[in-house]
Scaffold this active site. Structure first.
Site, PDB file in Angstrom:
ATOM      1  N   ALA A  29       0.819  -1.247   0.102  1.00  0.00           N
ATOM      2  CA  ALA A  29       0.064   0.071   0.054  1.00  0.00           C
ATOM      3  C   ALA A  29       0.932   1.149  -0.036  1.00  0.00           C
ATOM      4  O   ALA A  29       2.060   1.275   0.209  1.00  0.00           O
ATOM      5  CB  ALA A  29      -0.981  -0.055   1.162  1.00  0.00           C
ATOM      6  N   ASN A  30       0.230   2.358  -0.201  1.00  0.00           N
ATOM      7  CA  ASN A  30       0.720   3.732  -0.010  1.00  0.00           C
ATOM      8  C   ASN A  30       0.365   4.178   1.150  1.00  0.00           C
ATOM      9  O   ASN A  30      -0.840   3.745   1.652  1.00  0.00           O
ATOM     10  CB  ASN A  30       0.343   4.528  -1.222  1.00  0.00           C
ATOM     11  CG  ASN A  30       1.221   4.467  -2.561  1.00  0.00           C
ATOM     12  OD1 ASN A  30       2.114   3.685  -2.540  1.00  0.00           O
ATOM     13  ND2 ASN A  30       0.698   4.967  -3.602  1.00  0.00           N
ATOM     14  N   ARG A  31       1.035   5.135   1.821  1.00  0.00           N
ATOM     15  CA  ARG A  31       0.663   5.805   3.037  1.00  0.00           C
ATOM     16  C   ARG A  31      -0.156   7.018   2.554  1.00  0.00           C
ATOM     17  O   ARG A  31       0.179   7.729   1.712  1.00  0.00           O
ATOM     18  CB  ARG A  31       1.905   6.570   3.714  1.00  0.00           C
ATOM     19  CG  ARG A  31       2.356   5.681   4.828  1.00  0.00           C
ATOM     20  CD  ARG A  31       3.703   6.347   5.327  1.00  0.00           C
ATOM     21  NE  ARG A  31       4.514   5.611   5.742  1.00  0.00           N
ATOM     22  CZ  ARG A  31       4.853   4.668   6.663  1.00  0.00           C
ATOM     23  NH1 ARG A  31       3.549   4.602   7.216  1.00  0.00           N
ATOM     24  NH2 ARG A  31       5.614   3.983   6.871  1.00  0.00           N
TER      25      ARG A  31
END
Ligand code: C5P
Length: 225
Positions: A29-31
């Protein structure tokens, strides 16, 4: 919603991260908290727009008066966006994972004593902003993207606008010294076909409000005040 300068306009907004499964219990995931996109959705609804918010996993509640479609992956996000068309305006604020795992495992990957760690092969995800910008049919009249840059902010955002094919780019400097990442304040530049506008240092909520006001003015300049 009643009246308001965006009454009769349908706005599609993407927000949050995407989660790309590695196996049933793990993901890439991305933050992203989703705060900026949710703030834009709420501000647009307050101005009378019909708002469809396509969001990756976040801890945020649906803003009042907004249709929330929850998704996990980039591919689900793109499908949900396409299913939400036609729209007058699209605003892509999501932090979409650029890659997904080529073949996600059906069963949980197991640590095997003495064996090497598994290698993960990645393949490119669809670019939602570029896809919406290049639609032959149903392209929203105004497509807005975001660009978080750490250097040469205007230069990079200007070329990103061209590359993605969107109409506007909201560019911000997220280099560590600015404290924008995870902070409440943001300095943005709006890049359009006619140049750039430098906005003052503002809370992210105010950036959302100013952006939707700017969009309303774009569609009906006579009513701008
Ligand atoms: O290329 P970059 O990720 O910096 O571009 C940022 C913009 O592109 C944001 O508006 C983001 O929502 C959008 N984007 C997208 N789909 C992707 C990657 C980025 O919609 N796969």
């Amino acid at each position: 919603p009643g009246g308001g300068p965006l009454k009769g306009k349908r706005i599609l907004i993407t927000s949050g991260p995407t989660h790309e499964p590695i196996d049933p219990v793990r993901y890439l995931a991305n933050r992203s908290s989703g705060k900026q996109g949710y703030a834009i959705a709420q501000a647009a609804a307050r101005l009378g727009a019909e708002v469809i918010l396509v969001s990756g996993p976040t801890n945020l509640p649906a803003p009042p008066g907004v249709t929330l479609k929850r998704v996990e992956t980039a591919r689900e996000m793109l499908s949900a966006c396409e299913a939400s068309l036609p729209a007058d305006i699209a605003i892509c604020a999501a932090a979409v994972a650029d890659w997904r795992v080529a073949t996600d495992a059906e069963q949980k990957l197991k640590k095997q004593p003495g064996e090497a760690a598994p290698a993960i092969m990645l393949v490119e995800n669809p670019d939602i902003l570029a896809t919406l910008s290049h639609l032959q049919k149903n392209r929203p009249a105004l497509v807005v993207g975001f660009a978080a840059e750490t250097e040469k902010v205007i230069e990079h955002a200007t070329s990103k606008r061209q590359r993605k094919g969107c109409d506007w780019i909201v560019a911000n400097d997220v280099s560590p010294a600015t404290g924008v990442m995870g902070g409440d304040l943001n300095t943005v530049h709006l890049i359009t076909a006619s140049g750039k506008e430098d906005w003052p240092l503002l809370p992210k909520q105010a950036v959302a409000e100013r952006l939707v006001r700017r969009i309303a003015d774009h569609f009906s300049p006579a009513k701008a005040a």
